[in-house]
Design a protein around this motif. Structure first.
Motif, PDB file in Angstrom:
ATOM      1  N   ALA A  39       0.631  -1.177   0.034  1.00 58.21           N
ATOM      2  CA  ALA A  39       0.113  -0.076   0.035  1.00 58.21           C
ATOM      3  C   ALA A  39       0.845   1.301   0.012  1.00 58.21           C
ATOM      4  CB  ALA A  39      -1.055  -0.058   1.186  1.00 58.21           C
ATOM      5  N   ALA A  40       1.959   1.359   0.735  1.00 61.21           N
ATOM      6  CA  ALA A  40       2.897   2.346   0.964  1.00 61.21           C
ATOM      7  C   ALA A  40       3.387   2.737  -0.424  1.00 61.21           C
ATOM      8  CB  ALA A  40       3.971   2.167   2.209  1.00 61.21           C
ATOM      9  N   ALA A  41       3.930   1.562  -1.107  1.00 61.92           N
ATOM     10  CA  ALA A  41       4.633   1.639  -2.278  1.00 61.92           C
ATOM     11  C   ALA A  41       3.679   2.313  -3.192  1.00 61.92           C
ATOM     12  CB  ALA A  41       4.974   0.616  -2.864  1.00 61.92           C
ATOM     13  N   LEU A  42       2.248   2.163  -3.340  1.00 56.36           N
ATOM     14  CA  LEU A  42       1.436   2.628  -4.287  1.00 56.36           C
ATOM     15  C   LEU A  42       1.063   4.298  -4.164  1.00 56.36           C
ATOM     16  CD1 LEU A  42      -1.222  -0.026  -4.413  1.00 56.36           C
ATOM     17  CD2 LEU A  42       0.352   0.369  -6.130  1.00 56.36           C
ATOM     18  N   LEU A  43       1.361   4.608  -2.846  1.00 56.74           N
ATOM     19  CA  LEU A  43       0.881   6.269  -2.566  1.00 56.74           C
ATOM     20  C   LEU A  43       1.491   7.240  -3.504  1.00 56.74           C
ATOM     21  CD1 LEU A  43       0.330   5.944   1.323  1.00 56.74           C
ATOM     22  CD2 LEU A  43      -1.423   6.075  -0.439  1.00 56.74           C
ATOM     23  N   PRO A  44       2.832   7.200  -3.642  1.00 57.48           N
ATOM     24  CA  PRO A  44       3.606   8.281  -4.246  1.00 57.48           C
ATOM     25  C   PRO A  44       2.987   8.819  -5.608  1.00 57.48           C
ATOM     26  CG  PRO A  44       5.225   7.238  -3.301  1.00 57.48           C
ATOM     27  CD  PRO A  44       3.990   6.480  -2.948  1.00 57.48           C
ATOM     28  N   ALA A  45       2.297   7.937  -6.480  1.00 55.90           N
ATOM     29  CA  ALA A  45       1.841   8.022  -7.524  1.00 55.90           C
ATOM     30  C   ALA A  45       0.269   8.183  -7.581  1.00 55.90           C
ATOM     31  CB  ALA A  45       1.788   6.794  -8.366  1.00 55.90           C
ATOM     32  N   LEU A  46      -0.260   8.389  -6.324  1.00 58.19           N
ATOM     33  CA  LEU A  46      -1.748   8.604  -6.349  1.00 58.19           C
ATOM     34  C   LEU A  46      -2.238   9.772  -5.661  1.00 58.19           C
ATOM     35  CD1 LEU A  46      -2.932   4.873  -5.251  1.00 58.19           C
ATOM     36  CD2 LEU A  46      -3.177   6.183  -7.481  1.00 58.19           C
ATOM     37  N   GLY A  47      -1.196  10.242  -4.644  1.00 59.57           N
ATOM     38  CA  GLY A  47      -1.747  11.777  -4.031  1.00 59.57           C
ATOM     39  C   GLY A  47      -0.308  11.923  -3.047  1.00 59.57           C
ATOM     40  N   ARG A  48      -0.823  13.101  -2.343  1.00 61.51           N
ATOM     41  CA  ARG A  48       0.218  13.617  -1.664  1.00 61.51           C
ATOM     42  C   ARG A  48      -0.303  13.887  -0.168  1.00 61.51           C
ATOM     43  NH1 ARG A  48       3.116  12.365  -4.583  1.00 61.51           N
ATOM     44  NH2 ARG A  48       4.896  13.111  -5.590  1.00 61.51           N
ATOM     45  N   ARG A  49      -1.588  13.972  -0.035  1.00 60.86           N
ATOM     46  CA  ARG A  49      -2.114  14.043   1.326  1.00 60.86           C
ATOM     47  C   ARG A  49      -3.018  13.029   1.743  1.00 60.86           C
ATOM     48  NH1 ARG A  49      -1.294  19.034   3.532  1.00 60.86           N
ATOM     49  NH2 ARG A  49      -3.543  18.930   4.782  1.00 60.86           N
ATOM     50  N   VAL A  50      -2.545  12.192   2.553  1.00 64.03           N
ATOM     51  CA  VAL A  50      -3.211  10.726   2.636  1.00 64.03           C
ATOM     52  C   VAL A  50      -4.137  10.641   4.057  1.00 64.03           C
ATOM     53  CG1 VAL A  50      -2.609   8.278   2.857  1.00 64.03           C
ATOM     54  CG2 VAL A  50      -1.038   9.852   1.722  1.00 64.03           C
ATOM     55  N   PHE A  51      -5.185  10.014   3.897  1.00 64.45           N
ATOM     56  CA  PHE A  51      -6.070   9.643   5.052  1.00 64.45           C
ATOM     57  C   PHE A  51      -5.850   8.279   5.413  1.00 64.45           C
ATOM     58  CE2 PHE A  51     -10.816   9.439   6.792  1.00 64.45           C
ATOM     59  CZ  PHE A  51     -10.104   9.537   8.148  1.00 64.45           C
ATOM     60  N   LEU A  52      -5.074   7.903   6.533  1.00 64.18           N
ATOM     61  CA  LEU A  52      -4.514   6.683   7.057  1.00 64.18           C
ATOM     62  C   LEU A  52      -5.708   6.294   7.697  1.00 64.18           C
ATOM     63  CD1 LEU A  52      -2.320   4.669   6.127  1.00 64.18           C
ATOM     64  CD2 LEU A  52      -0.976   5.714   7.924  1.00 64.18           C
ATOM     65  N   THR A  53      -6.401   5.133   7.278  1.00 62.91           N
ATOM     66  CA  THR A  53      -7.271   4.529   8.468  1.00 62.91           C
ATOM     67  C   THR A  53      -7.054   3.074   8.620  1.00 62.91           C
ATOM     68  OG1 THR A  53      -8.841   3.865   6.676  1.00 62.91           O
ATOM     69  CG2 THR A  53      -9.151   6.129   7.583  1.00 62.91           C
ATOM     70  N   THR A  54      -5.577   2.742   8.603  1.00 66.71           N
ATOM     71  CA  THR A  54      -5.226   1.442   8.719  1.00 66.71           C
ATOM     72  C   THR A  54      -5.049   1.065  10.390  1.00 66.71           C
ATOM     73  OG1 THR A  54      -3.070   2.030   8.457  1.00 66.71           O
ATOM     74  CG2 THR A  54      -4.465   1.131   6.443  1.00 66.71           C
ATOM     75  N   GLY A  55      -5.223   1.937  11.305  1.00 66.08           N
ATOM     76  CA  GLY A  55      -5.004   1.759  12.795  1.00 66.08           C
ATOM     77  C   GLY A  55      -3.372   2.131  12.849  1.00 66.08           C
TER      78      GLY A  55
END
Length: 248
Positions: free
Chosen positions: A121-137
């Protein structure tokens, strides 16, 4: 008859309530909580808090306390506990049921990106956005700690411990959440990507609707499988019916 529920979820509390109020002579219900949440919501019936010491310790507890049926109603991502429960039940010759609410299913307009782990999941983030709502606990934040170019809004019941992302705001809150509240969170924090585990259930699903409305991509971490050979119930009512078959 003695039933042990490995709990901590809303479904586990609902099941404990159903069994506690059931008109079954001699039915004893014990719920076990891991103790990771500072102020957990307590279920009906007897409660124990803390670990067992792995599969061997749980098997010994089942024998010592003469448990007749074991129900794994832990979080769908509590993989270690679930596999320990399967091994302990087999060793103690106690029937086991896994109570698992169904996972979420993407709908029209959803922009989901599946991942098999938090690292993926972390590896996907840079290509998807810059402000992340992290709700994985609050557990597993180390997977995101190296992403120092991204900003995170991390929501959990209790405060996290390091390692954590450098640019992170913590939102301490507990579900169930409303759709209007989730819309406001996304708007206020200018969120452009959401990360969640496929926990299933209605208590935390409004964030998915809010993300769909805002056309925000969602990284969804797939849940681990139930151990081989373990029976599964989708609802507390199904689990209660499973228990009743042993009480006659």
């Amino acid at each position: 008859m003695h039933v042990l529920i490995l709990g901590g979820t809303g479904e586990a509390r609902r099941l404990a309530g159903l069994l506690h109020g059931a008109e079954v002579a001699g039915l004893r219900v014990t719920s076990s909580l891991a103790g990771r949440v500072a102020a957990p919501r307590m279920p009906d019936g007897e409660v124990r808090v803390g670990g067992f010491g792995g599969a061997e310790g749980l098997a010994q507890w089942l024998r010592t306390h003469e448990v007749d049926a074991l129900i794994d109603a832990t979080h769908p991502f509590a993989r270690t506990i679930s596999f320990n429960a399967a091994a302990a039940a087999a060793a103690a010759h106690v029937p086991l049921l896994a109570l698992r609410r169904p996972g979420w299913v993407p709908g029209e307009g959803d922009r989901w990106h599946p991942a098999d782990s938090l690292d993926e999941a972390a590896a996907l983030l840079p290509a998807l956005g810059r402000r992340v709502f992290l709700t994985t606990g609050r557990m597993g934040l180390a997977a995101f700690a190296h992403l120092d170019q991204l900003w995170f809004l991390m929501r959990s019941v209790d405060a996290p411990e390091p390692p954590c992302p450098v640019r992170m705001e913590v939102l301490l809150d507990r579900g169930p959440f409303t759709l209007e509240g989730e819309r406001e969170v996304l708007r206020r924090a200018a969120i452009d990507v959401l990360v969640t585990k496929d926990s299933g259930g209605a208590a935390t699903s409004p964030k998915l609707t809010a993300a769909r409305e805002a056309q925000i991509p969602v990284v969804v971490v797939r849940r681990p499988p139930v151990p081989d050979g373990v029976a599964v119930a989708a609802t507390p009512e199904e689990a209660a019916a499973w228990v009743r078959q042993f009480s006659g």
